[in-house]
Write a protein that holds these residues in place. Structure first.
Motif, PDB file in Angstrom:
ATOM      1  N   UNK A  71     -27.264  10.512  -6.493  1.00  0.00           N
ATOM      2  CA  UNK A  71     -26.998   9.420  -5.545  1.00  0.00           C
ATOM      3  C   UNK A  71     -28.228   9.145  -4.680  1.00  0.00           C
ATOM      4  N   UNK A  72     -28.844  10.200  -4.152  1.00  0.00           N
ATOM      5  CA  UNK A  72     -30.029  10.028  -3.299  1.00  0.00           C
ATOM      6  C   UNK A  72     -31.174   9.419  -4.101  1.00  0.00           C
ATOM      7  N   UNK A  73     -31.336   9.852  -5.364  1.00  0.00           N
ATOM      8  CA  UNK A  73     -32.393   9.298  -6.205  1.00  0.00           C
ATOM      9  C   UNK A  73     -32.181   7.806  -6.445  1.00  0.00           C
ATOM     10  N   UNK A  74     -30.935   7.412  -6.697  1.00  0.00           N
ATOM     11  CA  UNK A  74     -30.632   6.002  -6.945  1.00  0.00           C
ATOM     12  C   UNK A  74     -30.985   5.160  -5.724  1.00  0.00           C
ATOM     13  N   UNK A 100     -21.955   0.052  -6.657  1.00  0.00           N
ATOM     14  CA  UNK A 100     -23.183   0.085  -7.461  1.00  0.00           C
ATOM     15  C   UNK A 100     -23.617   1.519  -7.719  1.00  0.00           C
ATOM     16  N   UNK A 101     -23.604   2.337  -6.661  1.00  0.00           N
ATOM     17  CA  UNK A 101     -24.006   3.738  -6.816  1.00  0.00           C
ATOM     18  C   UNK A 101     -23.049   4.467  -7.764  1.00  0.00           C
ATOM     19  N   UNK A 102     -21.728   4.232  -7.593  1.00  0.00           N
ATOM     20  CA  UNK A 102     -20.739   4.907  -8.446  1.00  0.00           C
ATOM     21  C   UNK A 102     -20.936   4.541  -9.909  1.00  0.00           C
ATOM     22  N   UNK A 103     -21.204   3.257 -10.176  1.00  0.00           N
ATOM     23  CA  UNK A 103     -21.411   2.835 -11.565  1.00  0.00           C
ATOM     24  C   UNK A 103     -22.688   3.440 -12.141  1.00  0.00           C
ATOM     25  N   UNK A 104     -23.730   3.569 -11.316  1.00  0.00           N
ATOM     26  CA  UNK A 104     -25.004   4.097 -11.798  1.00  0.00           C
ATOM     27  C   UNK A 104     -24.901   5.578 -12.149  1.00  0.00           C
ATOM     28  N   UNK A 105     -24.217   6.362 -11.310  1.00  0.00           N
ATOM     29  CA  UNK A 105     -24.095   7.807 -11.569  1.00  0.00           C
ATOM     30  C   UNK A 105     -22.842   8.139 -12.371  1.00  0.00           C
ATOM     31  N   UNK A 163     -24.385  -1.818   2.792  1.00  0.00           N
ATOM     32  CA  UNK A 163     -25.177  -1.011   1.858  1.00  0.00           C
ATOM     33  C   UNK A 163     -25.625   0.280   2.520  1.00  0.00           C
ATOM     34  N   UNK A 164     -26.030   1.235   1.688  1.00  0.00           N
ATOM     35  CA  UNK A 164     -26.508   2.533   2.161  1.00  0.00           C
ATOM     36  C   UNK A 164     -27.993   2.676   1.812  1.00  0.00           C
ATOM     37  N   UNK A 165     -28.767   3.226   2.749  1.00  0.00           N
ATOM     38  CA  UNK A 165     -30.190   3.461   2.548  1.00  0.00           C
ATOM     39  C   UNK A 165     -30.553   4.820   3.136  1.00  0.00           C
TER      40      UNK A 165
END
Length: 629
Positions: free
Chosen positions: A553-556, A567-572, A599-601
């Motif tokens: 998650x942090x890498x994404x 978006x993050x959930x779909x990516x990981x 969004x998260x950053x």
């Protein structure tokens, strides 16, 4: 009109398989629909304080599924779901006389067969059992038979469990029933068996069950411990908003909705509200639909057969008790007879030497023979009674041994099945990993081929003249609020100059909010820092996510820039509910920031740590050059 299609049931009857059902509406009046397959096979959780509408929501979902022709089994802990029988033919089974049939654990397999194979909706009312162990055994056996049968049937089916915290508590120990419900939540979906847990205290429900749910409904909650759960699973802003919801309103969170969280108003259920709080108004119970007499008779046969077996056992035990009492009396009589016989024998021996005795006691020998005969008869009766007693005891022991043998066989088979399923899951995961590796390898080969063919001078990066390979482009992330990240090319020579120029040049570059991340290498170095790793591990423990997922998650977010939960959930490739919980925990530990657009950053903590990595690298390089000189 719902989107429908016609299918054939196992019994050959045509049933309506509705793809979506309407359960409520949004603030603008538009309808809210839920997909039937996700409801039947998914993992759901509905919560809210008493009177907020959680049981009404469960009844609405049950009504919609029943209306579409899908059966389900409801575990009713408070006797408040029998109102569904006002419109639908359902089997109401439990311990009360108001139920269609009184049942016990011996009916569990038949209940599962009726629900799955005969498409009979069931209300399993456990509220009337005085013996809690009997109610727990009934639920455990019914759920176990549902799980076993669904492995073969693969039929979409929903198990609804009220007061789920009683079976899978967060603080206390989880019994066999609770472990089985958790197992259904983890593995039931691939067999078609879904579960919906309902509780008015989410803080008391084991977090593993909540975080594995792929659809959740949050009605009004006011206790601090409960609202904290909302903050961890959704976000801190909802921890305050959830206490302001009106009756029937709820925040709904699913894996299939585009919007992460929606506020909806659930409709009122159509059927009789059997769970309403009694008031001063007249209470009138409506006429309820009943199931077929043949179905009830079939279940009654099981009860009567069990009663006959219990009566037979009771009769045998009474007979055994009477025999043992009779044996005890005979043994007393035998002991008395032996005492009389021994006394007579001693007297005969003492007086046998004189003629006077022969004339005075001429019948002594006859009396001795008579006592001896009586003694033999008594011993024969005792032996016969002891034989009969041993036979009865042997029958009971054989019955107990047979039952124990069957239970051991069932346990061994269940253990073997669990091991095979675990091995199957491991093999499936390994296959998926190999497929992803092959796809990645093929993609890399294609990229190399395209780069080799790109000789027109228009590529974003120049190929190395000597090696013919394409130079890698480092990733540049722009800092400062709101931390917009993206891909930016910089000159390789300029990059080297920044790193080799020393502390002042590095600080100058940082003042312009430019941080260089050499693909994943910088991120991996960042996550390897002890202080960062400690914070990540703490977030994983509270969110029930693995450290691998947290790093991914942090890498994404670090590489792709600010991203939403979906978006993050779909990516990981993880559940949106689980990822949202993880993001909240990372935010609490100041590793991530949540921006105004949702969004998260990366938080400034990670940015500072990332900035320190090039500086440390430059210092190490200076030290190495000094040693060489």
């Amino acid at each position: 009109m719902h989107n429908e299609l016609s299918v054939r049931s196992r019994r050959g009857e045509t049933v309506s398989e509705t793809r979506e059902v309407v359960v409520g509406e949004l603030a603008d009046g538009s309808e809210v629909t839920l997909p039937v397959v996700e409801l039947l096979t998914g993992r759901g959780f509905v919560t809210g304080k008493s009177g907020s509408g959680k049981s009404n929501t469960a009844s609405v979902i049950a009504e919609e599924l029943l209306e579409a022709g899908f059966p389900l089994l409801i575990v009713d802990t408070d006797g408040e779901y029998y109102g569904l029988k006002e419109e639908y033919e359902m089997l109401h089974a439990g311990a009360d006389e108001e139920c269609d049939i009184q049942i016990g654990p011996e009916h569990a397999e038949q209940m599962a067969s009726l629900a799955l194979e005969e498409n009979v909706p069931v209300i399993l009312d456990v509220s009337g059992y005085l013996d809690e162990d009997e109610a727990d055994e009934l639920l455990k056996e019914t759920a176990r038979h549902l799980f076993v049968k669904e492995k073969k049937l693969k039929k979409p089916f929903l198990l609804v469990v009220e007061e789920v915290h009683e079976y899978i508590p967060e603080g206390g120990g989880v019994g066999e029933t609770g472990r089985l419900l958790i197992k259904i939540g983890k593995r039931g979906r691939k067999h078609g068996l879904g579960i919906l847990g309902i509780s008015q205290r989410p803080a008391d429900v084991k977090k593993d069950f909540i975080t594995q749910a792929n659809w959740l409904v949050w009605h009004r909650l006011t206790w601090d411990n409960d609202t904290k759960v909302v903050g961890r699973i959704i976000d801190t802003e909802y921890a305050e908003r959830v206490s302001e919801l009106d009756d029937g309103q709820a925040f709904i969170q699913t894996d299939w909705m585009e919007a992460g969280v929606n506020k909806i108003q659930f409709r009122r259920k159509r059927t009789f509200d059997a769970g309403a709080t009694p008031g001063l108004d007249d209470f009138e119970r409506p006429e309820l639909k009943s199931v077929s007499d043949a179905l009830v008779d079939n279940l009654q046969d099981i009860s009567e057969r069990k009663d006959r077996e219990e009566s037979k056992i009771e009769e045998l035990e009474k007979r055994l008790e009477r025999r043992e009492s009779r044996i005890e009396n005979l043994e007393d009589e035998l002991s008395s007879a032996r005492d009389v016989s021994e006394a007579a024998r001693q007297m005969a021996e003492a007086l046998s030497g004189t003629e006077t005795v022969q004339t005075t006691f001429p019948e002594t020998d006859g009396d001795l023979r008579r006592l001896h005969d009586e003694l033999v008869d008594l011993e024969a009766q005792v032996e016969q009674l002891e034989t009969e007693r041993d036979e009865l005891v042997e029958q009971l022991e054989e019955r107990d041994a047979d039952l124990e043998s069957r239970e051991n066989t069932i346990r061994r088979l269940e253990g073997r099945i669990d091991r095979l399923e675990d091995e199957n899951d491991r093999l499936r995961d390994r296959c998926e990993e190999l497929e992803m590796w092959l796809e990645s390898d093929e993609t890399g080969a294609d990229d190399e081929a395209r780069m080799a063919a790109d000789d027109d001078g228009t590529a974003a990066h120049d190929d190395d003249a000597e090696t013919g390979t394409r130079a890698e482009t480092p990733i540049v992330q722009a800092g400062g609020a709101p931390h917009e990240f993206g891909y930016t090319e910089i000159d390789d020579n300029e990059d080297d100059e920044i790193l080799e120029s020393g502390t002042e040049d590095v600080e100058l570059a940082l003042d312009t909010s430019v941080v260089v991340a050499d693909e994943l290498e910088t991120i991996e170095e960042l996550l390897a820092l002890e202080e960062i790793e400690t914070l990540v591990d703490a977030a994983c423990n509270d969110s029930r996510c693995t450290a691998e997922t947290a790093r991914a998650v942090i890498e994404v977010i670090a590489i792709d820039g600010p991203a939403r939960t979906e978006t993050v959930a779909a990516t990981v490739d993880r559940s949106a509910v689980a990822i949202q919980s993880l993001l909240s925990e990372l935010r609490v530990r100041e590793l991530l920031d949540r921006n105004d657009d949702g969004t998260y950053s990366l938080h400034e903590t990670l940015l500072e740590a990332m900035r320190s990595l090039p500086e440390a690298a430059a210092e190490n390089r200076k030290e190495s050059e000094a040693e060489v000189r």
